[in-house]
Design an enzyme around this catalytic site. Structure first.
Site, PDB file in Angstrom:
ATOM      1  N   ASP A 157      -2.847  19.589 -15.173  1.00 52.15           N
ATOM      2  CA  ASP A 157      -3.308  18.311 -15.701  1.00 52.15           C
ATOM      3  C   ASP A 157      -2.993  18.318 -17.191  1.00 52.15           C
ATOM      4  OD1 ASP A 157      -4.700  16.160 -16.803  1.00 52.15           O
ATOM      5  OD2 ASP A 157      -6.394  16.350 -15.443  1.00 52.15           O
ATOM      6  N   TYR A 200     -11.751  18.314 -16.657  1.00 53.12           N
ATOM      7  CA  TYR A 200     -12.462  17.042 -16.599  1.00 53.12           C
ATOM      8  C   TYR A 200     -13.565  17.155 -15.551  1.00 53.12           C
ATOM      9  CZ  TYR A 200     -13.443  12.191 -15.438  1.00 53.12           C
ATOM     10  OH  TYR A 200     -14.077  11.010 -15.160  1.00 53.12           O
ATOM     11  N   ARG A 222       0.828  -1.193   0.000  1.00 46.60           N
ATOM     12  CA  ARG A 222       0.000   0.000   0.000  1.00 46.60           C
ATOM     13  C   ARG A 222       0.866   1.247   0.000  1.00 46.60           C
ATOM     14  NH1 ARG A 222      -1.937   0.494   5.056  1.00 46.60           N
ATOM     15  NH2 ARG A 222      -0.591   2.277   5.421  1.00 46.60           N
ATOM     16  N   LYS A 262      -5.264   7.135 -20.182  1.00 41.81           N
ATOM     17  CA  LYS A 262      -5.405   7.645 -21.533  1.00 41.81           C
ATOM     18  C   LYS A 262      -4.197   7.281 -22.394  1.00 41.81           C
ATOM     19  CE  LYS A 262      -9.159   9.479 -19.773  1.00 41.81           C
ATOM     20  NZ  LYS A 262      -9.084   9.272 -18.328  1.00 41.81           N
TER      21      LYS A 262
END
Length: 452
Positions: free
Chosen positions: A239, A167, A114, A264
């Site tokens: 971004d 987004y 983790r 993407k």
């Protein structure tokens, strides 16, 4: 015999502290991070002055001098497996890592997946080199990356200037999640750096841009906005998912953080979901790793392995996609049923000067959008009737060409008035060009358009 130069350029370890847990994660820092540059070549570290050249070359060593971006896409951050010579990075599908003793805890760099994982760390080293970063941090999704940036650098009472066209999930996280915790947001048109400056307040801690913006493709002058943020003591996170490192490297243009949804273009095959944030300094990278551990939203090892492989062909794929996008956009501009088409590579693009200046090598990406005559009803009819090779679905950047209705899919969670304000109408058609034959893509669109 001289020691072999490391495949991971400028690799170093950054000490990450998670409360009482000291975690060491390998990050890669290219020499371009010290002296930012928009060049598509990455420098190989020079040997010391006392180095004596061996009279013959050796298999497994790297050639001297700079290597091109396409070479870095394949090899950055990775090396053959030390134990077996395997050319691909192994998948370390292990939850925990055995320690030799309590005193030697974390001596090998890993304890629990983790917190960090060897396969994920290799992908982080690759992205850091490609971005010219001090370090990168990989996440389970692109939105996990966005939420972690906001968690790491915003607190109750802080203010963030956020692009008014992003987004949809970014917009929703700001309004619905962080807003209820007392973080303030101003949604601003980032095409205007002066508007960004005017929106800043004494408590502004973060400026969050997106270029090209999803889905309108509006551009942010990253150098200008970074100067605004720096003058006010705020961090600038960009971004750059639509851009990829082929188009621009935000850190070289003054940003502090560069964010990508690896789902993407890094993936490019509709296989995985993931995200990554690259940081200009080791301290920023350390903070990202700390908050990723808090959230528990690290990328899975198998996802990191797949992304390591798919990113090798990013250059080949993305250039083919950009070539298709220009051909599709050029066709759409000539069709009588099309009211408007927007693509940064067109002469008609509203910010053509900024695109030419900021986009490296004339690369303008694989995304475009259009609206057809007849309004939203006609646009929705086109999306419902356009045949393969176009696929009506969410996602973008894949080898398959995708047609998307943002008002229903990717941006449905924006407030309707905010969505319409930035031009995302109900009939807005977003096109993500794949690598199919451009003639087939144009033919499918022509059939659907002619039938309107």
């Amino acid at each position: 015999r001289a020691a072999r130069p490391s495949l991971s350029l400028g690799a170093r370890c950054v000490s990450l502290s998670y409360g009482n847990l000291a975690q060491r994660s390998r990050c890669s820092k290219s020499t371009s991070a010290a002296k930012p540059c928009q060049s598509n070549t990455l420098a190989v570290p020079r040997r010391g002055a006392g180095f004596q050249r061996h009279p013959t070359t050796m298999s497994g060593t790297w050639i001297e001098g700079e290597r091109a971006q396409d070479t870095a896409l394949v090899h950055a951050g990775v090396a053959p497996d030390a134990a077996t010579g395997g050319i691909l990075t192994p998948i370390h599908q292990s939850t925990t890592f055995v320690q030799e003793s309590i005193d030697a805890y974390m001596a090998k760099g890993y304890s629990y997946s983790r917190t960090t994982n060897p396969t994920v760390a290799v992908l982080e080293a690759k992205v850091a080199e490609l971005e010219g970063a001090a370090g990168s941090c990989c996440f389970a999704t692109g939105m996990a990356a966005t939420v972690t940036v906001m968690s790491a650098f915003l607190s109750q009472g802080d203010h963030c200037v956020l692009t008014d066209c992003s987004y949809g999930g970014t917009n929703r996280a700001a309004r619905e999640l962080f807003g209820k915790f007392g973080v303030e947001f101003s949604f601003v048109d980032f095409r205007d750096a002066d508007a960004v400056a005017a929106a800043c307040r004494p408590n502004t801690k973060l400026v969050f841009s997106e270029t090209p913006a999803n889905p309108t493709l509006t551009l942010t002058d990253l150098a200008a906005v970074s100067a605004v943020a720096r003058a006010r003591g705020a961090l600038h996170c960009c971004d750059a998912t639509f851009a990829t490192p082929l188009m621009l490297r935000p850190l070289a243009l003054g940003c502090d953080l560069s964010l990508h949804s690896t789902t993407k273009y890094f993936d490019g095959h509709n296989m995985t979901v993931g995200g990554v944030v690259s940081a200009k300094t080791a301290a920023l990278a350390e903070r990202l790793h700390f908050w990723r551990n808090v959230h528990g939203n690290i990328m899975a090892p198998h996802t990191a392995f797949l992304t390591l492989q798919s990113s090798k062909t990013m250059g080949v794929r993305c250039r083919a996609q950009a070539a298709n996008a220009l051909k599709v956009a050029t066709f759409l501009e000539t069709h009588p049923k099309v009211a408007r088409v927007v693509y940064p590579g067109l002469a008609s693009f509203p910010q053509a000067e900024l695109a030419a200046r900021q986009h490296a090598g004339g690369f303008h990406g694989g995304m475009l959008w259009c609206e057809v005559k007849g309004g939203s009803a006609a646009g929705r009819r086109l999306m419902d009737t356009c045949q393969r090779p176009w696929s009506l679905c969410e996602n973008l950047g894949a080898v398959e060409s995708i047609i998307t209705c943002p008002s229903v899919m990717t941006h449905a969670n924006m407030l309707p008035e905010d969505r319409l304000k930035v031009g995302i109408t109900d009939g807005f058609i977003r096109l993500s060009c794949g690598v199919e034959d451009a003639g087939d893509l144009v033919r499918a669109l022509k059939i659907a358009l002619d039938a309107l």
